[in-house]
Design a protein around this motif. Structure first.
Motif, PDB file in Angstrom:
ATOM      1  N   ILE A   1     114.960  28.904  48.869  1.00  0.00           N
ATOM      2  CA  ILE A   1     115.436  27.608  48.388  1.00  0.00           C
ATOM      3  C   ILE A   1     114.314  26.966  47.589  1.00  0.00           C
ATOM      4  O   ILE A   1     113.201  26.802  48.088  1.00  0.00           O
ATOM      5  CB  ILE A   1     115.832  26.693  49.559  1.00  0.00           C
ATOM      6  CG1 ILE A   1     116.963  27.319  50.372  1.00  0.00           C
ATOM      7  CG2 ILE A   1     116.244  25.319  49.053  1.00  0.00           C
ATOM      8  CD1 ILE A   1     117.296  26.554  51.637  1.00  0.00           C
ATOM      9  N   ARG A   2     114.604  26.621  46.352  1.00  0.00           N
ATOM     10  CA  ARG A   2     113.606  26.000  45.493  1.00  0.00           C
ATOM     11  C   ARG A   2     113.979  24.549  45.212  1.00  0.00           C
ATOM     12  O   ARG A   2     115.137  24.158  45.352  1.00  0.00           O
ATOM     13  CB  ARG A   2     113.498  26.755  44.168  1.00  0.00           C
ATOM     14  CG  ARG A   2     113.118  28.218  44.314  1.00  0.00           C
ATOM     15  CD  ARG A   2     112.951  28.857  42.954  1.00  0.00           C
ATOM     16  NE  ARG A   2     114.161  28.742  42.148  1.00  0.00           N
ATOM     17  CZ  ARG A   2     114.228  29.068  40.862  1.00  0.00           C
ATOM     18  NH1 ARG A   2     113.153  29.492  40.237  1.00  0.00           N
ATOM     19  NH2 ARG A   2     115.363  28.956  40.199  1.00  0.00           N
ATOM     20  N   THR A   3     112.996  23.763  44.807  1.00  0.00           N
ATOM     21  CA  THR A   3     113.278  22.402  44.388  1.00  0.00           C
ATOM     22  C   THR A   3     114.280  22.432  43.239  1.00  0.00           C
ATOM     23  O   THR A   3     114.099  23.157  42.266  1.00  0.00           O
ATOM     24  CB  THR A   3     111.988  21.693  43.944  1.00  0.00           C
ATOM     25  OG1 THR A   3     111.067  21.674  45.035  1.00  0.00           O
ATOM     26  CG2 THR A   3     112.276  20.264  43.499  1.00  0.00           C
ATOM     27  N   GLY A   4     115.342  21.668  43.373  1.00  0.00           N
ATOM     28  CA  GLY A   4     116.407  21.665  42.378  1.00  0.00           C
ATOM     29  C   GLY A   4     117.589  22.536  42.751  1.00  0.00           C
ATOM     30  O   GLY A   4     118.651  22.442  42.130  1.00  0.00           O
ATOM     31  N   SER A   5     117.432  23.382  43.766  1.00  0.00           N
ATOM     32  CA  SER A   5     118.535  24.245  44.192  1.00  0.00           C
ATOM     33  C   SER A   5     119.699  23.412  44.723  1.00  0.00           C
ATOM     34  O   SER A   5     119.506  22.403  45.398  1.00  0.00           O
ATOM     35  CB  SER A   5     118.077  25.200  45.300  1.00  0.00           C
ATOM     36  OG  SER A   5     117.111  26.110  44.848  1.00  0.00           O
ATOM     37  N   ARG A   6     120.909  23.861  44.419  1.00  0.00           N
ATOM     38  CA  ARG A   6     122.123  23.280  44.996  1.00  0.00           C
ATOM     39  C   ARG A   6     122.623  24.238  46.073  1.00  0.00           C
ATOM     40  O   ARG A   6     122.807  25.427  45.815  1.00  0.00           O
ATOM     41  CB  ARG A   6     123.189  23.053  43.926  1.00  0.00           C
ATOM     42  CG  ARG A   6     122.810  21.971  42.922  1.00  0.00           C
ATOM     43  CD  ARG A   6     123.928  21.722  41.925  1.00  0.00           C
ATOM     44  NE  ARG A   6     125.096  21.128  42.543  1.00  0.00           N
ATOM     45  CZ  ARG A   6     125.262  19.812  42.749  1.00  0.00           C
ATOM     46  NH1 ARG A   6     124.312  18.960  42.388  1.00  0.00           N
ATOM     47  NH2 ARG A   6     126.365  19.344  43.309  1.00  0.00           N
ATOM     48  N   LEU A   7     122.835  23.711  47.259  1.00  0.00           N
ATOM     49  CA  LEU A   7     123.128  24.533  48.424  1.00  0.00           C
ATOM     50  C   LEU A   7     124.462  24.123  49.039  1.00  0.00           C
ATOM     51  O   LEU A   7     124.828  22.947  49.016  1.00  0.00           O
ATOM     52  CB  LEU A   7     122.021  24.366  49.471  1.00  0.00           C
ATOM     53  CG  LEU A   7     120.589  24.469  48.954  1.00  0.00           C
ATOM     54  CD1 LEU A   7     119.619  23.962  50.003  1.00  0.00           C
ATOM     55  CD2 LEU A   7     120.280  25.906  48.577  1.00  0.00           C
TER      56      LEU A   7
END
Length: 256
Positions: free
Chosen positions: A130-136
């Motif tokens: 999971i990266r910064t900006g990821s939509r989960l």
């Protein structure tokens, strides 16, 4: 729908929005043809609008590839609540990472998705999935379950009545079972998932509350599923969420 030309009847701003939203977190740059396909617009229209967006720094051009531009990041920093939440949480996230040695994340809900606004890599955590900006997905992540458990009933029902994707063989997609999980999250003040979003990892999370009592977001700790220890991680992430809530109480009017 991707690939369908939808230019008729929409304005310039709508077309620009289609272009910007054609990018996703895994893109390393898109060509005009791919942008046109994803946006459902003619190549000539995309080429013309891209030139304008590059001039305004919303997009950047690297040869034949187009990237999202720095101006979007700058504007994103002006979104008051996420920015204040991130500022309040970062010292706590660093402490949580150091205490657990694992990857830690901070996310907020945007409709049916969680948006990660901070990720810190732990010494034992490996490369974060999971990266910064990821939509989960809300239903398949501990971050999402932690927030959804404390969301308005209408919001919960809207999400649970939608089509719930099975990201892995372990993803819970049965609304009845998910309602039971959310009730358990409220009892424990913590959420967890085991191989539901990523088959190689698991996580524990806790909701962060604003001074008003509404849920502001969630913090999670994630690690390889083979060493996931819920009893070890749950108290740590719960304490971290409480610490961020206390810090929010002193950050200003955004959280009044």
């Amino acid at each position: 729908m991707v690939g369908k030309v939808v230019e008729d009847g929409i304005g310039v701003l709508d077309r620009m929005t289609l272009i910007l939203e054609a990018f996703d977190q895994n893109d390393r740059g898109l060509g005009i043809s791919e942008l046109a396909l994803r946006a459902g617009l003619p190549k000539s229209t995309v080429s013309r609008l891209v030139a304008t967006l590059v001039k305004q720094r919303y997009l950047e051009r690297d040869g034949k590839l187009i990237h999202l531009g720095l101006r979007l990041f700058e504007l994103g920093q002006l979104a008051e609540e996420p920015r204040e939440l991130r500022i309040a949480a970062l010292p706590v996230l660093a402490e949580l990472r150091d205490k657990t040695g694992e990857n830690v994340h901070l996310a907020i809900r945007d409709g049916g998705a969680m948006v990660c606004i901070a990720t810190l890599r732990g010494r034992a955590g490996g490369r974060p999935t999971i990266r910064t900006g990821s939509r989960l997905p809300v239903h398949a992540t501990s971050l999402g379950k932690a927030v959804l458990a404390h969301s308005a009933p209408l919001d919960v029902e809207e999400i649970l009545s939608s089509e719930l994707r099975a990201w892995t063989s372990g993803t819970v997609t049965d609304p009845v079972r998910l309602r039971g999980e959310l009730a358990d999250v409220r009892r424990r003040d913590a959420a967890s998932e085991v191989r539901e979003y990523d088959p190689e990892s698991s996580s524990a999370a806790a909701a962060v509350f604003a001074p008003s009592g509404r849920v502001a977001g969630a913090i999670s700790v994630s690690c390889g599923a083979d060493r996931f220890d819920l009893d070890r991680l749950t108290p740590a992430v719960r304490a971290a969420a409480s610490a961020v809530a206390r810090r929010l109480a002193t950050t200003g009017p955004a959280w009044g």
